[in-house]
Write a protein that holds these residues in place. Structure first.
Motif, PDB file in Angstrom:
ATOM      1  N   ASP A 110      14.558 -16.722  10.774  1.00 31.78           N
ATOM      2  CA  ASP A 110      12.918 -15.910  11.530  1.00 31.78           C
ATOM      3  C   ASP A 110      14.375 -14.418  11.711  1.00 31.78           C
ATOM      4  O   ASP A 110      15.083 -14.033  12.387  1.00 31.78           O
ATOM      5  CB  ASP A 110      12.837 -16.211  12.829  1.00 31.78           C
ATOM      6  CG  ASP A 110      12.730 -15.272  13.438  1.00 31.78           C
ATOM      7  OD1 ASP A 110      11.545 -14.357  13.439  1.00 31.78           O
ATOM      8  OD2 ASP A 110      12.254 -15.833  14.648  1.00 31.78           O
ATOM      9  N   VAL A 138       8.062  -8.987   8.082  1.00 34.65           N
ATOM     10  CA  VAL A 138       7.625 -10.522   8.690  1.00 34.65           C
ATOM     11  C   VAL A 138       7.168 -11.267   7.994  1.00 34.65           C
ATOM     12  O   VAL A 138       7.530 -11.611   8.091  1.00 34.65           O
ATOM     13  CB  VAL A 138       7.224  -9.104   9.766  1.00 34.65           C
ATOM     14  CG1 VAL A 138       6.268 -11.279  10.465  1.00 34.65           C
ATOM     15  CG2 VAL A 138       7.827  -8.994  11.137  1.00 34.65           C
ATOM     16  N   LYS A 139       6.633 -10.430   6.676  1.00 29.18           N
ATOM     17  CA  LYS A 139       5.405 -11.549   5.725  1.00 29.18           C
ATOM     18  C   LYS A 139       5.977 -11.940   4.577  1.00 29.18           C
ATOM     19  O   LYS A 139       6.001 -13.169   4.581  1.00 29.18           O
ATOM     20  CB  LYS A 139       4.564 -10.415   4.845  1.00 29.18           C
ATOM     21  CG  LYS A 139       3.805 -11.151   4.593  1.00 29.18           C
ATOM     22  CD  LYS A 139       2.938 -10.432   3.515  1.00 29.18           C
ATOM     23  CE  LYS A 139       1.814 -11.398   3.129  1.00 29.18           C
ATOM     24  NZ  LYS A 139       1.041 -10.497   2.235  1.00 29.18           N
ATOM     25  N   ARG A 195       7.639  -3.116   8.820  1.00 23.92           N
ATOM     26  CA  ARG A 195       7.939  -3.908   9.449  1.00 23.92           C
ATOM     27  C   ARG A 195       6.715  -5.211   9.005  1.00 23.92           C
ATOM     28  O   ARG A 195       8.268  -6.071   8.838  1.00 23.92           O
ATOM     29  CB  ARG A 195       7.378  -3.612  11.067  1.00 23.92           C
ATOM     30  CG  ARG A 195       7.570  -3.867  11.649  1.00 23.92           C
ATOM     31  CD  ARG A 195       7.265  -3.514  13.548  1.00 23.92           C
ATOM     32  NE  ARG A 195       5.997  -3.444  13.185  1.00 23.92           N
ATOM     33  CZ  ARG A 195       5.057  -4.626  13.118  1.00 23.92           C
ATOM     34  NH1 ARG A 195       4.750  -5.804  13.849  1.00 23.92           N
ATOM     35  NH2 ARG A 195       3.362  -4.250  13.766  1.00 23.92           N
ATOM     36  N   VAL A 246       9.706 -13.392   5.761  1.00 25.57           N
ATOM     37  CA  VAL A 246       9.934 -13.610   6.133  1.00 25.57           C
ATOM     38  C   VAL A 246      10.898 -15.086   5.932  1.00 25.57           C
ATOM     39  O   VAL A 246      12.007 -15.535   5.496  1.00 25.57           O
ATOM     40  CB  VAL A 246      10.078 -14.518   7.683  1.00 25.57           C
ATOM     41  CG1 VAL A 246      10.518 -15.693   8.334  1.00 25.57           C
ATOM     42  CG2 VAL A 246      10.222 -13.329   8.614  1.00 25.57           C
TER      43      VAL A 246
END
Length: 120
Positions: free
Chosen positions: A87, A78-79, A74, A81
């Motif tokens: 997003d 996110v890192k 996860r 993106v």
């Protein structure tokens, strides 16, 4: 990013250990990648969805042994993106047990932009 191939390559850069699969029939422990869908979001923009399956074995039906690995996946997404140029949206679901194998699925989706040349 404009093509499915570019989207796929970007995810493979983020998750190089992911094994490509063509169905949800996961039978071994590991991390697997599947192209799930493509939907038009608006003029010139599509939303591509991939599924990442994380599976492991448990002899006592304990599905909590992967929590650290789930967090790692996860947070890695996110890192990264900035590599996806969007997003991203992600969800996590427990698919259940199959014999001693338990499986979680991440659904990751993000935008890909169509060029005017490709729209004609």
């Amino acid at each position: 990013m404009k093509t499915l191939k570019e989207a796929y390559k970007t995810l493979k850069e983020i998750f190089p250990e992911a094994i490509d699969v063509g169905s949800e029939n996961i039978e071994q422990p590991g991390l697997y990648l599947l192209l799930n869908s493509l939907k038009k979001e608006s003029i010139g923009i599509d939303r591509v969805s991939f599924k990442l399956y994380l599976s492991a074995r448990s002899l006592n039906d304990d599905n909590l042994g992967l929590i650290d690995k789930l967090d790692e996946i996860r947070l890695r997404a996110v890192k990264q993106v900035k590599n996806l140029k969007d997003d991203l949206s992600q969800s996590l679901e427990f698919l259940g047990f199959k014999d001693s194998l338990y499986i979680y699925v991440f659904e990751i989706d993000f935008k890909i932009f169509r060029s005017e040349k490709n729209d004609k």
